[in-house]
Enzyme design. Structure first.
Site, PDB file in Angstrom:
ATOM      1  N   ASP A   1      37.011   7.793 -20.251  1.00 19.73           N
ATOM      2  CA  ASP A   1      37.354   7.726 -21.661  1.00 19.73           C
ATOM      3  C   ASP A   1      38.134   8.992 -22.002  1.00 19.73           C
ATOM      4  OD1 ASP A   1      37.682   6.886 -24.223  1.00 19.73           O
ATOM      5  OD2 ASP A   1      35.583   6.389 -24.567  1.00 19.73           O
TER       6      ASP A   1
HETATM    7  C1  NOJ Z   1      38.191   6.638 -27.062  1.00 20.91           C
HETATM    8  C2  NOJ Z   1      37.380   5.394 -27.139  1.00 20.91           C
HETATM    9  O1  NOJ Z   1      36.024   5.669 -26.878  1.00 20.91           O
HETATM   10  C3  NOJ Z   1      37.848   4.297 -26.206  1.00 20.91           C
HETATM   11  O2  NOJ Z   1      37.126   3.145 -26.448  1.00 20.91           O
HETATM   12  C4  NOJ Z   1      39.316   4.089 -26.350  1.00 20.91           C
HETATM   13  O3  NOJ Z   1      39.745   3.032 -25.540  1.00 20.91           O
HETATM   14  C5  NOJ Z   1      40.024   5.375 -26.002  1.00 20.91           C
HETATM   15  N1  NOJ Z   1      39.611   6.416 -26.928  1.00 20.91           N
HETATM   16  C6  NOJ Z   1      41.535   5.234 -26.044  1.00 20.91           C
HETATM   17  O4  NOJ Z   1      41.973   5.070 -27.318  1.00 20.91           O
END
Ligand code: NOJ
Length: 765
Positions: free
Chosen positions: A299
């Protein structure tokens, strides 16, 4: 300086050029991408890659436009372009639109030594430009076909905008309505969650990933993010193995079984290990036991967060831990690109770790057909024709209607009469065109939802008047910024609302949460109607009892007062682009509601986490003394249980039978039940089957969903539905993660929600 290699463009259809290490492109090796198996092609390519290039494939940068995490440092665009040109970037996220995607892709395939195309990721969570209901809403439809179709529409629009990978579906099970991200998931149940995960993966990926309108899906967040302590975002997770194996992991496994091509890990720790660095989850379970052959993306900067967690002392250690644990791609963390090459060169990290990660990443790129045509998603005509087209509006309207849950309908206040009525429409969300789009909607236009006012205005037979009564927020609304909830009342606005309520036959009030009150970083400690809405509701109700409360929200709310007092309550979530049309069609009975809650609604925040598949405890029974499992100031029961939802018609269940009172392990048991539509409308019902395994080596929940079917029944008609139970439904995971089927007594319940008591029993030998 940009180099345009016109000669190369002609050859993309079939050939990848691989050169020596001089930095200039030379056609000294060619792979015919059409005639080799993907594995062989990957091996050939891999054998020509430098360590730097391998690490480059494991590096993902955010683009130069949208931001979906902590804002990256200013001035790093130059560095990113430089790295792109060196072949040190394998993927970008938040680059969208054919022009923008073409630009970065062109650099990757024309200006780097090996010309490896980028995979372009984006959060296509509930649609691209044309928005479906937020995922928890859509899950309330229990309509797997509609859910698949909504993901299909999202894939068609996103792929037309240059995107070939979505960071969806989020398959995190959560029991905690305080957690803002419950809006992104399928609710609290692993069985329903698994079915929905598969429908979404199928919708995004289709049958053939190489088609220009299918995109790779990403099951996230692996794993247990939904169990963040106290519902607080990014928090510690401490759960036992029974919960991990039986509740958290099944939807991920279901997605893997459906060939989901990627998974994303997460920000939380699990029992002391931040999951981005968890070998147990990523190597042992995912890539080991489950044999997953796609790749894992971290993430957003979650590799760096290993440091803040106190698990890695610096970026070097973070790179070692995460790569060894099986995090294949670093999202916007700069950890791999800065540290991994030297760690491999000095022997700290084995090159085989890189080979494994890069093999996985390249495989998905080959499967997407990016080597055959890196610009296949960059067709601007397709972009114009497909994004926001009328067919997509029809599709999202269809699923929006199906997502609505009727929670209460005393004296059949609903559906509304279509003629001769004076209707007062009141509430800060009643004519809002932005909030119903929900969170995660970067590519949609602001204020592009049909508001409830607009939807209801189409019904011309009644006189409709509107007053907002109060404002829900003050100031700006933005995905990355906190909202300010309005805490003041303007007497004049309230008076206007009360005045139209007084003279109305029916008052429709649209209240709830703003679209940016749920989603990432939006945990709440209260589950009430925010701001001054409760006050408004009570003031209006004091002058007119015929109130229909339409809720807009991204999570279960605790609305005990409303449930006691307001005669009709409609759960309308945030339904996306077509919100107002869907709500109006349900209120006027042009669509008979059929949604069922995918998550328990509590009476109060203190009950949370509250869920239907709880354990009995050793003291489950109500006693005349205090020594039993309960609260002294609240019922144990929820306000609305999992699986609950009404219809304008009535369904009666009868004739529950099991094919045998005893079955042997491995044999099928057939359960049948008769459902009769005894009300005045044709309708749809989600017939739900639950089991209870009475005794187990690990204590079993009081109920577990093990089957459901969405059926249509005309008024007066009966239907008999059959379910089959076998080992898959009757077994469970023990504390070691082994699936066991234990002999013993079972109860089976069938009904229209998780509290129904129509019951049969059988014994498993
Ligand atoms: C953080 C989020 O937790 C995740 O779900 C997301 O896909 C990413 N950022 C990218 O935007």
């Amino acid at each position: 300086m940009k180099r345009h290699l016109g000669k190369m463009i002609l050859t993309y259809a079939t050939v990848v050029f691989i050169s020596g290490c001089s930095g200039d492109k030379k056609d000294n090796l060619m792979i015919d991408t059409k005639n080799e198996t993907v594995n062989e092609k990957v091996s050939q390519l891999l054998s020509k890659m430098t360590i730097e290039e391998k690490v480059g494939q494991m590096n993902q940068y955010n683009g130069f436009w949208d931001v979906t995490g902590p804002i990256p440092k200013k001035g790093n665009a130059k560095k990113k372009y430089d790295h792109l040109r060196k072949g040190w970037v394998g993927s970008m996220l938040n680059v969208r639109g054919t022009e923008n995607v073409r630009e970065v892709q062109r650099i990757a395939v024309e200006e780097t030594r090996l010309g490896i195309p980028l995979i372009i990721g984006f959060d296509v969570i509930h649609g691209y430009k044309t928005l479906s209901p937020i995922p928890i809403a859509e899950s309330a439809s229990w309509d797997l076909e509609a859910i698949e179709n909504s993901a299909r529409v999202a894939a068609i629009e996103a792929s037309a905008a240059g995107i070939n990978w979505t960071f969806a579906p989020m398959v995190d099970i959560s029991r905690d309505a305080r957690w803002g991200r419950v809006m992104e998931g399928a609710g609290e149940d692993p069985y329903l969650g698994s079915k929905i995960a598969q429908a979404r993966v199928k919708g995004f990926q289709g049958d053939d990933l190489s088609k220009p309108n299918t995109i790779a899906a990403c099951a996230k967040h692996f794993a247990a993010y939904g169990f963040s302590e106290a519902g607080k975002e990014y928090n510690t997770v401490d759960i036992g193995t029974a919960t991990l194996y039986n509740i958290v992991l099944p939807p991920f496994k279901a997605a893997v079984d459906k060939n989901v091509r990627t998974l994303m890990n997460s920000f939380n720790e699990l029992n002391g290990v931040p999951v981005t660095g968890s070998s147990f989850l990523q190597r042992e379970i995912l890539k080991g036991k489950w044999n997953f052959n796609g790749f894992v993306v971290s993430d957003w900067a979650s590799l760096n967060e290993l440091i803040a967690w106190g698990h890695a002392k610096d970026k070097k250690e973070a790179a070692r831990i995460a790569s060894t644990a099986g995090s294949d791609m670093d999202m916007e963390g700069n950890v791999y690109i800065e540290e991994l090459t030297s760690l491999v060169k000095n022997g700290t990290v084995k090159e085989s770790i890189l080979d494994d990660a890069v093999r996985r990443i390249l495989t998905v790129k080959f499967e997407l057909g990016l080597f055959d045509d890196p610009f296949k998603y960059c067709d601007s005509t397709n972009e114009k024709e497909n994004i926001g087209n009328a067919k997509h509006h029809e599709a999202v309207l269809d699923v929006a209607k199906k997502s609505i849950v009727l929670l209460k309908n005393e004296n059949n206040l609903l559906p509304l009469k279509k003629e001769g009525q004076q209707i007062a429409l009141i509430g800060p969300l009643a004519n809002d065109k932005n909030s119903p789009l929900g969170s995660w909607r970067l590519a949609s236009e602001d204020n592009s939802a049909v508001s409830v006012y607009e939807g209801m205005s189409k019904y011309k037979g009644n006189k409709l008047s509107f007053q907002k009564g109060i404002d829900l927020i003050t100031g700006n609304e933005a995905f990355t910024q906190p909202l300010t909830i309005n805490k003041t009342i303007n007497d004049n606005d309230i008076e206007k609302a009360i005045s139209i309520a007084k003279s109305a036959d029916v008052v429709v009030m649209v209240l709830g949460e703003h679209g940016f009150q749920s989603g990432e970083g939006r945990s709440r400690t209260e589950l009430d109607l925010p701001g001054k809405q409760q006050e408004l509701l009570e003031k209006v109700f004091a002058v007119n009892k015929n109130v229909v409360l339409v809720l807009n929200n991204g999570r279960p709310l605790a609305i005990e007062w409303a449930d006691k007092n307001i005669p009709a309550i409609v759960e309308a979530w945030q339904l996306g682009t077509q919100t107002g049309n869907a709500v109006a069609q349900v209120l006027y009975g042009d669509y008979n509601p059929s949604g069922k809650l995918p998550m328990t609604f509590p009476r109060n925040v203190g009950q949370v986490p509250i869920y239907y598949n709880y354990k009995s405890t050793g003291r489950p029974n109500r006693e005349p003394h205090v020594f039993w499992s309960h609260y002294t100031d609240s019922e144990n029961t929820p306000l609305y249980p999992f699986g609950y939802g009404l219809s304008y018609t009535k369904f009666e269940y009868s004739d529950l039978t099991v094919s045998s009172k005893e079955i042997n392990k491995g044999n099928n048991l057939t359960v049948s039940v008769k459902i009769t539509n005894t009300g005045g409308y044709d309708g749809k019902e989600v017939v739900q089957l639950y089991i209870r395994d009475l005794f187990g080596s690990i204590t079993r929940p009081v109920k577990e969903l093990k089957g459901f079917e969405l059926i249509k029944i005309k008024k007066g008609e009966s239907k008999t539905i059959e379910f089959t139970l076998n080992n898959n439904e009757l077994g469970f995971f023990n504390a070691n993660g082994e699936f066991v089927v234990e002999p013993g007594e079972f109860e089976v319940f069938v009904g229209g929600n998780s509290t129904e008591t129509l019951k049969e029993t059988f014994v498993l030998k």
